[in-house]
Scaffold this active site. Structure first.
Site, PDB file in Angstrom:
ATOM      1  N   GLU A  58       0.858  -1.201   0.000  1.00 16.01           N
ATOM      2  CA  GLU A  58       0.000   0.000   0.000  1.00 16.01           C
ATOM      3  C   GLU A  58       0.891   1.247   0.000  1.00 16.01           C
ATOM      4  OE1 GLU A  58      -1.555   0.798   3.942  1.00 16.01           O
ATOM      5  OE2 GLU A  58      -3.323   1.827   3.164  1.00 16.01           O
TER       6      GLU A  58
ATOM      7  N   ASN B  13      -7.028   6.018  -1.749  1.00 16.26           N
ATOM      8  CA  ASN B  13      -5.908   5.124  -1.456  1.00 16.26           C
ATOM      9  C   ASN B  13      -6.093   3.940  -2.417  1.00 16.26           C
ATOM     10  OD1 ASN B  13      -4.072   3.342  -0.334  1.00 16.26           O
ATOM     11  ND2 ASN B  13      -4.562   3.920   1.774  1.00 16.26           N
TER      12      ASN B  13
ATOM     13  N   GLU C  80      -5.814   8.855   8.008  1.00 16.97           N
ATOM     14  CA  GLU C  80      -6.340   8.404   6.707  1.00 16.97           C
ATOM     15  C   GLU C  80      -7.748   8.946   6.468  1.00 16.97           C
ATOM     16  OE1 GLU C  80      -5.661   4.553   4.834  1.00 16.97           O
ATOM     17  OE2 GLU C  80      -4.696   3.954   6.683  1.00 16.97           O
TER      18      GLU C  80
ATOM     19  N   CYS D  66      -4.937  -2.874   3.033  1.00 19.63           N
ATOM     20  CA  CYS D  66      -4.624  -2.772   4.454  1.00 19.63           C
ATOM     21  C   CYS D  66      -5.827  -3.012   5.375  1.00 19.63           C
ATOM     22  CB  CYS D  66      -3.950  -1.440   4.756  1.00 19.63           C
ATOM     23  SG  CYS D  66      -3.151  -1.515   6.371  1.00 19.63           S
TER      24      CYS D  66
ATOM     25  N   ASN E 280       0.210  -1.001   5.393  1.00 16.99           N
ATOM     26  CA  ASN E 280       1.122  -0.248   6.281  1.00 16.99           C
ATOM     27  C   ASN E 280       0.466  -0.318   7.647  1.00 16.99           C
ATOM     28  OD1 ASN E 280       3.184   1.990   4.858  1.00 16.99           O
ATOM     29  ND2 ASN E 280       1.508   1.343   3.525  1.00 16.99           N
TER      30      ASN E 280
HETATM   31  N1  CDT Z   1      -2.977   1.530   6.501  1.00 14.56           N
HETATM   32  C1  CDT Z   1      -3.901   0.972   7.298  1.00 14.56           C
HETATM   33  O1  CDT Z   1      -5.040   0.780   6.912  1.00 14.56           O
HETATM   34  N2  CDT Z   1      -3.500   0.641   8.534  1.00 14.56           N
HETATM   35  C2  CDT Z   1      -4.417   0.151   9.513  1.00 14.56           C
HETATM   36  C3  CDT Z   1      -4.041   0.646  10.845  1.00 14.56           C
HETATM   37  C4  CDT Z   1      -5.187   0.599  11.740  1.00 14.56           C
HETATM   38  S1  CDT Z   1      -4.971   1.553  13.139  1.00 14.56           S
HETATM   39  C5  CDT Z   1      -5.439   3.084  12.724  1.00 14.56           C
HETATM   40  C6  CDT Z   1      -4.497  -1.365   9.557  1.00 14.56           C
HETATM   41  O2  CDT Z   1      -5.625  -1.879   9.662  1.00 14.56           O
HETATM   42  O3  CDT Z   1      -3.483  -2.051   9.556  1.00 14.56           O
END
Ligand code: CDT
Length: 308
Positions: A47, A107, A143, A169, A194
């Protein structure tokens, strides 16, 4: 007769804010070269693979924010990747921040076939984190400030000799993601991520990040009889440690290849798409066993409501 596809999960280590797109593309090309040596037909990148994970900062200026977004794909910086992949006859999937001509911020992850054509585009649906600057956190996860959910939802495409879907993600944590893709016949689901290891709203989850990462992708694979390829941008990026553990998961739910480092690393698996049938036509024969009339609440209600 098998339908085997050699797939590479091309994990990235950290990308600093000061790193240029060109320097990142050099790294993507190095992984592509390794993939070629290992006979890969498809390489999956993470991502937001072209820049640092900028939602960790509260940025005021729209110009500063938009500098992390791509207005077209391919563009000048990514053209060498598209050219080399086509030349080697390798397809790829790449995540990046997309700014559309009419001003939408997504995204996004694309799927590029071995002939260089873009066969699919997915825009992240489940946008995690928060909208406002929360100064009590060690770092932000904005985000929800910078991206809107993709309007198309979860689609699949006929490509690479099978049926391919994508998710990004946070989408991987939701069973609905895999089930909609499963209902669209997915045999291979490509997921970039990420994931900061520290989760500010409940730090007791920090030590479980690796477990939860594999848990959701392995169950998604098994319950829908599909291959899942989960690819991280991991390691310590601008002071924030992110999960690595990129993995290729079979329709059995078993991990068949997994990254060991938190840096740039390629792992490869020979994915037999026909293995999906073992699950799709037996235990998870949807047509025979699903009971959608009992699942209506899933689309009718967003939040949980317990009985009075
Ligand atoms: N990039 C992304 O979606 N990361 C989220 C972090 C969640 S905590 C705000 C994930 O689900 O891994």
């Amino acid at each position: 007769m098998t339908r085997e596809l050699v797939v590479g999960a091309a994990q990235l280590g950290p990308i600093a804010r000061a790193d240029s797109r060109e320097s990142v593309v050099e790294r993507l090309l190095a992984l592509l070269g390794q993939a070629h040596e290992q006979s890969c037909q498809l390489v999956v990148y993470p991502e937001l693979a072209l820049t640092t994970f900028f939602p960790r900062w509260h940025l005021e200026s729209q110009r500063e924010i938009d500098a992390f977004f791509e207005r077209e794909m391919p563009n000048e910086a990514t053209a060498p990747l598209f050219d080399e992949a086509k030349c080697l006859g390798i397809g790829f999937s790449l995540g990046y921040a997309e700014l559309t001509a009419d001003g939408h911020h997504y995204n996004t992850q694309i799927l590029v076939e071995r002939d260089g054509s873009v066969v699919g585009k997915f825009r992240k649906v489940h946008i995690p984190g928060h909208e406002e600057n929360e100064t009590w956190r060690k770092f932000q996860h904005l985000e929800r400030r910078y991206f809107e959910p993709g309007p198309e939802g979860f689609l699949t495409w006929r490509a690479f000799g099978g049926v391919v879907g994508m998710a990004i993600c946070n989408d991987r944590r939701w069973p609905e993601t895999y089930r909609v893709l499963g209902l669209r016949g997915a045999e291979l689901i490509l997921i970039g991520y990420n994931t900061p290891i520290h989760y500010a709203p409940d730090p007791s989850q920090d030590v479980l990040q690796g477990f939860h990462n594999h848990l959701v992708m392995q169950s998604g694979a098994y319950q829908n009889g599909t291959w899942v390829v989960g690819v991280a941008k991991g390691g310590e990026e601008e002071g924030v440690d992110s999960l690595a553990q990129s993995a290729i998961i079979a329709p059995s739910g078993r991990i068949v290849a997994e990254c060991r480092s938190a840096g740039d690393e390629l792992v490869v698996a020979r994915c037999d798409l026909d293995l999906c049938k073992n699950y799709k036509s037996t235990l998870f024969d949807f047509e025979r066993y699903r009971m959608p009339e009992y699942y209506k609440l899933i689309t009718e209600r967003r939040g949980a409501r317990a009985p009075e």
